[in-house]
Design a protein around this motif. Structure first.
Motif, short mmCIF file in Angstrom:
data_model
loop_
_atom_site.label_atom_id
_atom_site.label_comp_id
_atom_site.label_asym_id
_atom_site.label_seq_id
_atom_site.Cartn_x
_atom_site.Cartn_y
_atom_site.Cartn_z
N MET A 159 61.72 70.51 42.93
CA MET A 159 60.75 71.59 43.14
C MET A 159 60.85 72.61 42.01
SD MET A 159 60.35 74.88 44.41
CE MET A 159 61.49 75.38 45.66
N ASP A 160 62.08 72.94 41.62
CA ASP A 160 62.27 73.93 40.56
C ASP A 160 61.71 73.42 39.23
OD1 ASP A 160 63.51 76.48 39.63
OD2 ASP A 160 64.57 75.08 38.33
N THR A 161 61.95 72.15 38.93
CA THR A 161 61.46 71.57 37.67
C THR A 161 59.93 71.61 37.62
OG1 THR A 161 63.38 70.12 37.65
CG2 THR A 161 61.55 69.48 36.21
N TYR A 162 59.28 71.19 38.70
CA TYR A 162 57.81 71.21 38.74
C TYR A 162 57.30 72.65 38.65
CZ TYR A 162 53.07 69.99 40.13
OH TYR A 162 51.71 69.82 40.15
N SER A 163 57.97 73.57 39.34
CA SER A 163 57.54 74.97 39.36
C SER A 163 57.68 75.62 37.98
CB SER A 163 58.35 75.77 40.38
OG SER A 163 58.15 75.24 41.68
N MET A 164 58.75 75.27 37.26
CA MET A 164 58.93 75.81 35.90
C MET A 164 57.78 75.37 35.01
SD MET A 164 61.52 77.65 35.44
CE MET A 164 62.01 78.38 36.94
N TYR A 165 57.37 74.11 35.17
CA TYR A 165 56.27 73.58 34.37
C TYR A 165 54.96 74.30 34.70
CZ TYR A 165 52.21 70.45 34.27
OH TYR A 165 50.94 69.94 34.18
N ARG A 166 54.75 74.59 36.00
CA ARG A 166 53.50 75.23 36.40
C ARG A 166 53.51 76.74 36.16
NH1 ARG A 166 50.21 72.92 40.42
NH2 ARG A 166 49.34 75.02 40.48
N GLY A 167 54.71 77.31 36.02
CA GLY A 167 54.82 78.76 35.83
C GLY A 167 54.66 79.53 37.13
N GLN A 168 54.79 78.84 38.24
CA GLN A 168 54.76 79.50 39.55
C GLN A 168 55.50 78.61 40.55
OE1 GLN A 168 50.25 78.58 39.78
NE2 GLN A 168 50.85 78.81 41.92
N THR A 169 55.98 79.19 41.63
CA THR A 169 56.70 78.40 42.61
C THR A 169 55.73 77.55 43.41
OG1 THR A 169 58.44 80.03 42.72
CG2 THR A 169 58.25 78.57 44.62
N VAL A 170 55.97 76.23 43.40
CA VAL A 170 55.08 75.30 44.12
C VAL A 170 55.95 74.54 45.13
CG1 VAL A 170 53.34 73.47 43.85
CG2 VAL A 170 53.77 75.04 41.96
N THR A 171 56.21 75.18 46.26
CA THR A 171 57.13 74.56 47.23
C THR A 171 56.56 73.25 47.78
OG1 THR A 171 56.18 75.99 48.91
CG2 THR A 171 58.29 76.68 47.95
N GLU A 172 55.22 73.16 47.87
CA GLU A 172 54.59 72.01 48.52
C GLU A 172 54.58 70.74 47.66
OE1 GLU A 172 53.26 74.95 47.78
OE2 GLU A 172 51.24 74.81 46.97
N ILE A 173 55.25 70.75 46.52
CA ILE A 173 55.31 69.56 45.67
C ILE A 173 56.30 68.51 46.21
CG2 ILE A 173 57.01 70.62 44.09
CD1 ILE A 173 54.33 68.00 43.19
N VAL A 174 57.29 68.96 46.98
CA VAL A 174 58.22 68.00 47.62
C VAL A 174 58.55 68.49 49.02
CG1 VAL A 174 59.39 67.22 45.50
CG2 VAL A 174 60.33 69.14 46.75
N THR A 175 58.98 67.57 49.87
CA THR A 175 59.47 67.95 51.20
C THR A 175 60.93 67.53 51.33
OG1 THR A 175 58.72 65.89 52.18
CG2 THR A 175 57.17 67.75 52.23
N GLY A 176 61.57 68.02 52.41
CA GLY A 176 62.99 67.76 52.57
C GLY A 176 63.82 68.72 51.74
N LYS A 177 63.23 69.88 51.43
CA LYS A 177 63.95 70.92 50.66
C LYS A 177 64.87 71.70 51.58
CE LYS A 177 60.01 72.88 49.76
NZ LYS A 177 59.06 71.93 50.33
N PRO A 178 65.81 72.46 51.01
CA PRO A 178 66.60 73.35 51.85
C PRO A 178 65.67 74.40 52.48
CG PRO A 178 67.51 73.20 49.61
CD PRO A 178 66.19 72.52 49.59
N VAL A 179 66.01 74.86 53.68
CA VAL A 179 65.16 75.84 54.36
C VAL A 179 65.02 77.09 53.48
CG1 VAL A 179 64.95 77.30 56.42
CG2 VAL A 179 65.73 74.93 56.63
N ALA A 180 66.08 77.45 52.78
CA ALA A 180 66.04 78.65 51.94
C ALA A 180 65.09 78.51 50.75
CB ALA A 180 67.45 78.97 51.43
N SER A 181 64.68 77.29 50.44
CA SER A 181 63.77 77.06 49.30
C SER A 181 62.42 76.54 49.75
CB SER A 181 64.38 76.06 48.31
OG SER A 181 65.67 76.42 47.98
N GLY A 182 61.99 76.95 50.94
CA GLY A 182 60.66 76.55 51.42
C GLY A 182 60.66 75.29 52.26
#
Ligand code: NAD
Length: 419
Positions: A159-182
């Motif tokens: 999620m962080d790698t995709y978000s860095m590329y987009r320049g914004q946080t995109v939590t919905e790009i993956v699921t099964g993340k830690p609760v603290a990260s969306g």
């Protein structure tokens, strides 16, 4: 012969042939249902801790784009290949259709032995794999999730790698993340809980009293450990578990909470108890009420199927039972109630779907709400499967797959063939 040819892909293809025959699907429609729409192979170079460069092969297969974005886990394992990933993507398509999610199936994998890389190298590999996949994924294109060898931390790196590329946080790009990260509450437990919930439903149907019942679990990772925990909570004695390091057996019932703490810190069941050590090759045939294969594919072949002594086979893993074993199971006495993988382990993708929905809306649910909705979808699919199996005198697996294939086929034919 295709690039996917290999034992796991052939198995998925054979299963689809059985269902297509049952549904009288014309020959010229079958390849469209079977063959993946898109597959991607990438090289993931990383710098090792010793300064050298190593290249790992990664895959992503998007099976079916008719129903919406594709959805599926990412497997890190030394044996993963494009055929295995394609088969897993097909099963994801069927699973999503069966439980009514607006997705086609996908799957990904990296061929890597996790015992041979450090945590820093794992982070570098996870980030590089996602980076290589950026042109092919997106919250409305293809959404990844964990599978064997990947976990919440890997999803956070994706999620962080995709978000860095987009320049914004995109939590919905993956699921099964830690609760603290969306992530959503209840995702970590969702697959195992769903397996246990459905096993309990079958137990009441067969009048098996949980307090006198036993369970055996192959695989003690995400799916196996939470299935064990839930079955233990229902009052069953979990008499044996195994993982890649070995097996443990105690006829009085294993202390599952203690074993989960041990595996949580040590990464496996090894070293839990010398006295309880057991031959892992015997685990599937141990007499028990509920058997949960929750590790790898094709562990139950025709010979193993002859020798099973469980009353309920709850398939936590994807593809644990070969088509040859299915034929044995359909004819054997006493009967074994099979909860087929595409239903039994679908709690994971169901709650992944809830996570995606919550991320898109930025509105988060309580755990009770997540569980209530998960069980509602599983119960509905279970009842439809049973009704179909009874009405057409077919196995649960054929019934579940027939419902799923019909849904996908109808949607495909209504959309037509482009151009
Ligand atoms: P995991 O990596 O968390 O755990 C895998 C477990 O299997 C580990 O305990 C490992 O030691 C064990 N294992 C590996 N090889 C083995 C072998 N040869 N014999 C015995 N044990 C072995 O993986 P997971 O996420 O629990 O996935 C397990 C299975 O469930 C896979 O088939 C996966 O595709 C399927 N599945 C997972 C999810 C999910 O949400 N994680 C959802 C649906 C289906």
């Amino acid at each position: 012969m295709t690039i996917y040819s290999g034992p796991v892909f052939e198995m998925a293809a054979d299963q689809l042939t059985v269902v297509a025959d049952h549904l009288n699907i014309p020959m010229d429609e079958r390849d469209r249902l079977l063959m993946p729409k898109r597959s991607i192979t990438v090289s993931c170079p990383i710098r090792r801790d010793d300064g050298t460069i190593a290249v790992f092969e990664g895959y992503r297969v998007q099976h079916h784009l008719t129903m919406g974005p594709t959805k599926g886990g990412t497997r890190f394992s030394p044996s993963v290949d494009i055929g295995e990933v394609a088969a897993l993507a097909i099963w994801m398509t069927l699973k999503c259709a069966l439980v009514g999610l607006p997705y086609g199936g996908a799957k990904g994998g990296v061929r890597v032995d996790l015992t041979k890389i450090s945590r820093r190298e794992l982070e570098a590999l996870s980030r590089r794999y996602m980076q290589e996949m950026i042109p092919f994924v997106g919250p409305h294109i293809d959404v990844m999730a964990p599978d064997m060898g990947t976990d919440e931390q890997v999803m956070a790196w994706f999620m962080d790698t995709y978000s860095m590329y987009r320049g914004q946080t995109v939590t919905e790009i993956v699921t099964g993340k830690p609760v603290a990260s969306g992530g959503t509450v209840g995702r970590r437990e969702a697959t195992g809980r769903g397996v246990a919930h459905l096993a309990k439903r079958v137990m009441s149907q067969l009048a098996i009293d949980a307090s006198n019942a036993t369970a055996v679990i192959q695989g003690f990772g995400n799916v196996g450990s939470y299935a064990a925990q839930e079955l233990h909570r229902f009052g069953l004695k979990v008499i044996a578990v195994s993982d890649h390091t070995g097996a443990l057996h105690d006829s009085r019932g294993l202390d599952i909470p203690a074993l989960m703490r041990h595996a949580g810190t040590r990464g496996s069941i090894a070293g839990f108890s010398k006295e309880m050590e057991f031959d892992p090759s015997q685990i599937l045939t141990l007499p028990c009420d509920v058997l949960v294969p929750a590790a790898i594919e094709r562990v139950i072949d025709a010979e193993a199927a002859e020798n099973l002594t469980c009353r309920i086979l709850a398939e936590g893993a994807n593809g644990p039972t070969t088509p040859e074993a299915d034929l044995v199971l359909q004819n054997r006495k006493p009967e074994i109630f099979v909860l087929p993988d595409i239903l039994c382990n679908s709690g994971g993708v169901v709650v992944s779907y809830f996570e995606w929905v919550q991320d898109l809306q930025q509105l988060f649910w309580e755990e009770e709400e997540v569980m209530r909705r998960e069980y509602q979808l599983l119960d509905r699919a279970f009842e439809r499967m049973l009704a179909r199996a009874k009405a057409e005198k077919i196995s649960n697996r054929i019934a579940a797959m027939a419902i799923a294939v019909e849904k996908g086929r109808t949607a495909m034919n209504l959309r037509g063939l482009f151009p």
